[in-house]
Design an enzyme around this catalytic site. Structure first.
Site, PDB file in Angstrom:
ATOM      1  N   HIS A   1       0.753  -1.126   0.083  1.00  0.00           N
ATOM      2  CA  HIS A   1       0.049   0.081   0.016  1.00  0.00           C
ATOM      3  C   HIS A   1       0.917   1.166  -0.189  1.00  0.00           C
ATOM      4  O   HIS A   1       2.005   1.486   0.659  1.00  0.00           O
ATOM      5  CB  HIS A   1      -0.961  -0.051   1.314  1.00  0.00           C
ATOM      6  CG  HIS A   1      -2.119   0.942   1.322  1.00  0.00           C
ATOM      7  ND1 HIS A   1      -2.070   2.330   1.370  1.00  0.00           N
ATOM      8  CD2 HIS A   1      -3.424   0.661   0.839  1.00  0.00           C
ATOM      9  CE1 HIS A   1      -3.296   2.824   1.034  1.00  0.00           C
ATOM     10  NE2 HIS A   1      -4.178   1.691   0.684  1.00  0.00           N
TER      11      HIS A   1
ATOM     12  N   ASP B   1      -8.178  -4.994  -0.031  1.00  0.00           N
ATOM     13  CA  ASP B   1      -8.553  -6.125  -0.872  1.00  0.00           C
ATOM     14  C   ASP B   1      -8.322  -7.549  -0.547  1.00  0.00           C
ATOM     15  O   ASP B   1      -9.092  -8.270  -1.117  1.00  0.00           O
ATOM     16  CB  ASP B   1      -7.651  -5.583  -2.381  1.00  0.00           C
ATOM     17  CG  ASP B   1      -8.419  -4.118  -2.670  1.00  0.00           C
ATOM     18  OD1 ASP B   1      -9.300  -3.889  -2.642  1.00  0.00           O
ATOM     19  OD2 ASP B   1      -7.550  -3.389  -3.151  1.00  0.00           O
TER      20      ASP B   1
END
Length: 320
Positions: free
Chosen positions: A256, A307
């Protein structure tokens, strides 16, 4: 010249809506953990739009506005049988949102009041569109939403054709809260760029849907689920990961730009994944996910993002 990857370190706007600090995500000053545990998606939408959680009266009024907007206008039903449904769901959603804009008298009115009416309509209707699309592509008639029920309740009802359990509704509500806002992610950024030209809310939401579709953004959890189903069994996991890492194939759902120590949404979804996969008798889906997380951390120093565990959570809820 310098290259700013993914606009890293570039100030694109200032916002009071959501803030990321270390491993903390705040919506209007409330932690995501607090909201996920105690608030509904509708309360969070009110918080994000108006800067405060609603009073009981405000909440009843807001719920009524969403309720009144949730059913699709009559002219839209022809689209579900006229448009091809063997297409990517996000492409279908994009087309139907475009269609709705043609029938909305507020579509190109840019006043605050008109924007609020459009925001209510779009927030209420996206779930209805997605559920109707899935029913039609599997040869069934779409269902109308039930008045007086939440977006999470109605989505599960319209998707599966039966009243959902309170527990399942709460689980989906939590997911909607976790996804409600996230500073300036790619789809929020493209929506802002489009709205900055005064193109209007429908154009902005369509731009966001197009951006969200990509497998490096909203489509990532779809790829995570494909990967888990392809591996199939914990016994095949090590060989699969060895092959993926040695041939430099991307393992979806990791890394991320902002969270280097851990995504707080992923931690909540991880707990939900453990519960839900056990509930449907597929605990190996969670076990494989946890083993992949451990391997990716040990070998690549990468941590799961929102996700990764949302894939097994939605799959376990029967959301294709």
């Amino acid at each position: 010249g310098a290259v700013d990857r993914g606009l890293e370190g570039v100030v694109a706007c200032s916002t009071a809506i959501s803030t990321i600090a270390g491993t903390t995500l705040l919506y209007r000053g409330y932690t995501i953990e607090d909201l996920a545990a105690h608030a509904t998606f509708e309360e969070v939408a009110h918080l994000l739009w108006f800067g405060r959680l609603p009073s009981a009266d405000e909440f009843a009024r807001f719920q009524r506005q969403l309720d009144d907007a949730m059913a699709l206008p009559a002219e839209s039903f022809g689209w579900f049988h006229g448009l091809p449904t063997d297409v990517h769901p996000m492409d279908f959603l994009h087309a139907v949102v475009a269609g709705l804009s043609l029938h909305d008298p507020d579509a190109n009115v840019l006043t605050y009041e008109a924007n609020l009416r459009k925001a209510v309509r779009l927030t209420a209707r996206l779930a209805t569109i997605i559920a109707a699309y899935d029913r039609v592509r599997s040869g069934q008639w779409p269902l109308q939403p039930m008045p007086g029920r939440s977006i999470a309740w109605n989505f599960l009802y319209m998707l599966h054709g039966k009243e959902p359990s309170a527990r399942r509704v709460r689980q989906l509500d939590t997911c909607l809260v976790l996804h409600a806002d996230h500073e300036l992610n790619a789809s929020a950024f493209s929506a802002r760029v489009t709205s900055s030209t005064l193109s209007g809310m429908y154009s902005s939401v369509m731009a966001a849907i197009g951006t969200l579709k990509g497998e490096l953004h909203g489509g990532a959890n779809e790829q995570v689920m494909r990967m888990l189903l392809e591996i199939g069994s914990p016994k095949r996991l090590e060989a699969y990961l060895d092959d993926a890492l040695s041939s430099k194939r991307k393992v979806m759902g990791f890394g991320h730009r902002v969270y280097k120590e851990g995504d707080p949404r992923a931690a909540i979804l991880k707990r939900m994944s453990a519960e839900l996969t056990a509930e449907i008798g597929r605990p190996e889906l969670y076990e494989m996910s946890a083993a992949i997380e451990e391997t990716m951390h040990d070998r690549k120093g990468l941590i799961p993002n929102v996700d990764f565990y949302s894939a097994t959570v939605y799959y376990s809820m029967g959301i294709p």
